[in-house]
Design an enzyme around this catalytic site. Sequence first.
Site, short mmCIF file in Angstrom:
data_model
loop_
_atom_site.label_atom_id
_atom_site.label_comp_id
_atom_site.label_asym_id
_atom_site.label_seq_id
_atom_site.Cartn_x
_atom_site.Cartn_y
_atom_site.Cartn_z
N ILE A 197 0.82 -1.22 0.00
CA ILE A 197 0.00 0.00 0.00
C ILE A 197 0.85 1.27 0.00
O ILE A 197 0.32 2.37 -0.04
CB ILE A 197 -0.98 0.02 1.20
CG1 ILE A 197 -0.25 -0.21 2.52
CG2 ILE A 197 -2.08 -1.01 1.01
CD1 ILE A 197 -1.16 -0.15 3.75
N GLY A 198 2.18 1.10 0.04
CA GLY A 198 3.04 2.28 -0.01
C GLY A 198 4.51 1.90 -0.03
O GLY A 198 4.88 0.75 0.21
N GLY A 200 8.64 3.69 0.72
CA GLY A 200 9.46 4.81 1.18
C GLY A 200 10.91 4.61 0.79
O GLY A 200 11.24 3.79 -0.07
N GLY A 201 11.79 5.36 1.45
CA GLY A 201 13.20 5.32 1.08
C GLY A 201 13.90 4.02 1.42
O GLY A 201 14.85 3.62 0.73
N GLY A 203 12.01 0.98 2.39
CA GLY A 203 11.20 -0.23 2.27
C GLY A 203 9.77 0.05 1.88
O GLY A 203 9.44 1.13 1.39
N GLU A 204 8.92 -0.96 2.12
CA GLU A 204 7.52 -0.90 1.70
C GLU A 204 6.57 -1.02 2.89
O GLU A 204 6.97 -1.43 3.97
CB GLU A 204 7.21 -2.05 0.72
CG GLU A 204 7.97 -2.02 -0.57
CD GLU A 204 9.25 -2.87 -0.54
OE1 GLU A 204 9.97 -2.85 -1.55
OE2 GLU A 204 9.52 -3.54 0.48
N VAL A 205 5.31 -0.67 2.63
CA VAL A 205 4.25 -0.83 3.62
C VAL A 205 3.19 -1.75 3.03
O VAL A 205 2.77 -1.58 1.88
CB VAL A 205 3.61 0.53 4.00
CG1 VAL A 205 2.52 0.32 5.07
CG2 VAL A 205 4.66 1.51 4.50
N LYS A 220 5.15 -2.06 8.12
CA LYS A 220 6.19 -1.27 7.45
C LYS A 220 7.50 -2.05 7.53
O LYS A 220 8.03 -2.28 8.62
CB LYS A 220 6.33 0.10 8.14
CG LYS A 220 7.34 1.03 7.49
CD LYS A 220 7.29 2.40 8.16
CE LYS A 220 8.24 3.38 7.51
NZ LYS A 220 8.13 4.73 8.10
N ASP A 317 8.04 17.00 10.48
CA ASP A 317 7.75 16.72 9.07
C ASP A 317 6.25 16.83 8.78
O ASP A 317 5.68 16.00 8.06
CB ASP A 317 8.27 15.34 8.69
CG ASP A 317 8.46 15.19 7.18
OD1 ASP A 317 8.54 16.23 6.49
OD2 ASP A 317 8.53 14.06 6.69
#
Length: 689
Positions: A197-198, A200-201, A203-205, A220, A317
């Site tokens: 579902i997502g 990032g820098g 890894g994945e979610v 995550k 952030d």
Amino acid sequence: MADLEAVLADVSYLMAMEKSKATPAARASKKILLPEPSIRSVMQKYLEDRGEVTFEKIFSQKLGYLLFRDFCLNHLEEAKPLVEFYEEIKKYEKLETEEERVVRSREIFDSYIMKELLACSHPFSKNATEHVQGHLVKKQVPPDLFQPYIEEICQNLRGDVFQKFIESDKFTRFCQWKNVELNIHLTMNDFSVHRIIGRGGFGEVYGCRKADTGKMYAMKCLDKKRIKMKQGETLALNERIMLSLVSTGDCPFIVCMSYAFHTPDKLSFILDLMNGGDLHYHLSQHGVFSEADMRFYAAEIILGLEHMHNRFVVYRDLKPANILLDEHGHVRISDLGLACDFSKKRPHASVGTHGYMAPEVLQKGVAYDSSADWFSLGCMLFKLLRGHSPFRQHKTKDKHEIDRMTLTMAVELPDSFSPELRSLLEGLLQRDVNRRLGCLGRGAQEVKESPFFRSLDWQMVFLQKYPPPLIPPRGEVNAADAFDIGSFDEEDTKGIKLLDSDQELYRNFPLTISERWQQEVAETVFDTINAETDRLEARKKAKNKQLGHEEDYALGKDCIVHGYMSKMGNPFLTQWQRRYFYLFPNRLEWRGEGEAPQSLLTMEEIQSVEETQIKERKCLLLKIRGGKQFVLQCDSDPELVQWKKELRDAYREAQQLVQRVPKMKNKPRSPVVELSKVPLIQRGSANGL
């Protein structure tokens, strides 16, 4: 084919979501097994040594409260009215409107206060009664109206009532559940992993379902090799620390962590699952928000920031992409990778997203604290209203230009903004920290008191009672397709080798947030497992009545601790033998189920009690005179810790006693102690019965 796979992944994920919401326990593919009731002997000592067997500690835990409540309502008539009164007050505190509180407060007063006063059996102080009466006469019904009674109810419960609970089977059940909690060692096998579902820098979610409760989470996964390649070890470990700080206490406005664990290749965070997409996505789809809609999001985000700041965490952030929606449209702050603990030392690093970073964050060497988040909030609210950051004019992507404008430009607010909104944004976007809203000494309270939020009841905001302006479509995965999300190029990390020193960095990474695990269990399988365990224990109790129960042997004796362990002490045996052990001040006895306890080791025979490892499993090693060894294995970590402590204490005290007693001349000493002999030293009994 790729399209078909994506559709199937979405369907599987959505079905898992729906079933999890309806009957999560029915979705559990693994079963939590409670240990034997005899675990009480070891666990009670383990918890007592850590100050956990107090009324406050047990009453404040979800499972502790449920078991204490069950005991009072069903097994202790004198405590039943107190617990019923307590529960009615708690229901009153959650009422949404003043009208509801007016009606319910009068009902509670008549049923639990006036009735007892008339019967002259009211066990509470005059001050508590006058406090409530005074408010009711003035028709004042705040949520904390009955707080004096809450305090006095707890005072009445923490004495004899609590002691009777400790002596009951319900406390035994509490020990069983705590043993399960303190022995959690998660692996990937404990989850059914669904679609991505997502990304990032690092890894994945993924969406995932926990196997033993059926609850849905987001997983995550960070790639250890990618972390090493980008030298991101500190960032990864910091995120775990920050999540652990903010994931305790009741806060529905932060994506919190329930568990952290790691495999040889991955770091995994198990987080709240948010299915509604992020505010950046909805801003692009929906267009800019009205002041009223923005007020809804601002209020929930402010409570999330307040929760963090109360724990001395600055987020650093804040931006629409990091604000996630749940399926109902309520929001949570996500991704604490850049968050920082400022309790001991204020940070001065320039981190965040350009266009949202506060001036003090951009200035080199300047220390800051939660002040940075209030400036970022102002930037984000401006974007929700106008579609861009106040410092990103004409869609410029020049980071240096954006930073320069943040440091020098006076923000011009459109004439279309209401006076209340202008006041809020001017306060949040003050470059001077000493003049900024939220930084004048009272934190979030200053922001909440802004005229812009005058129409809000903050208790209603906290209870998520205001209708969200945007409800994500049901029956859809509000995330990009797996194909669009993409995947990492494994060639990038092909040459990266993970060494023992790399793995050592993550030795303390695994974590279970106690209150979140207990809440998960309470919502899903608690009642089912208790009922099943009650049936099993009743059958075993009937059987043990004929054989002679293991715990009965410890009754009335100076037994320090007792319970099951597995032993390997015979050089000709390579298999573990499960036995029931009893530790006395001068000996360790054991027997098989239904057997007479004939085997024992005296403290005189033991030379040392050490910890060892057999096939990656921690064990206890008893070195015996004559070069022999005796190895014991426990079923759980708490048992190992407590048995080691009790064995060492008994051994040390026996040694000290021997040194104090004059040596008997010309009299041989027997290595075996007769069971009828008087114990060498009396220690506190912990029979657990």
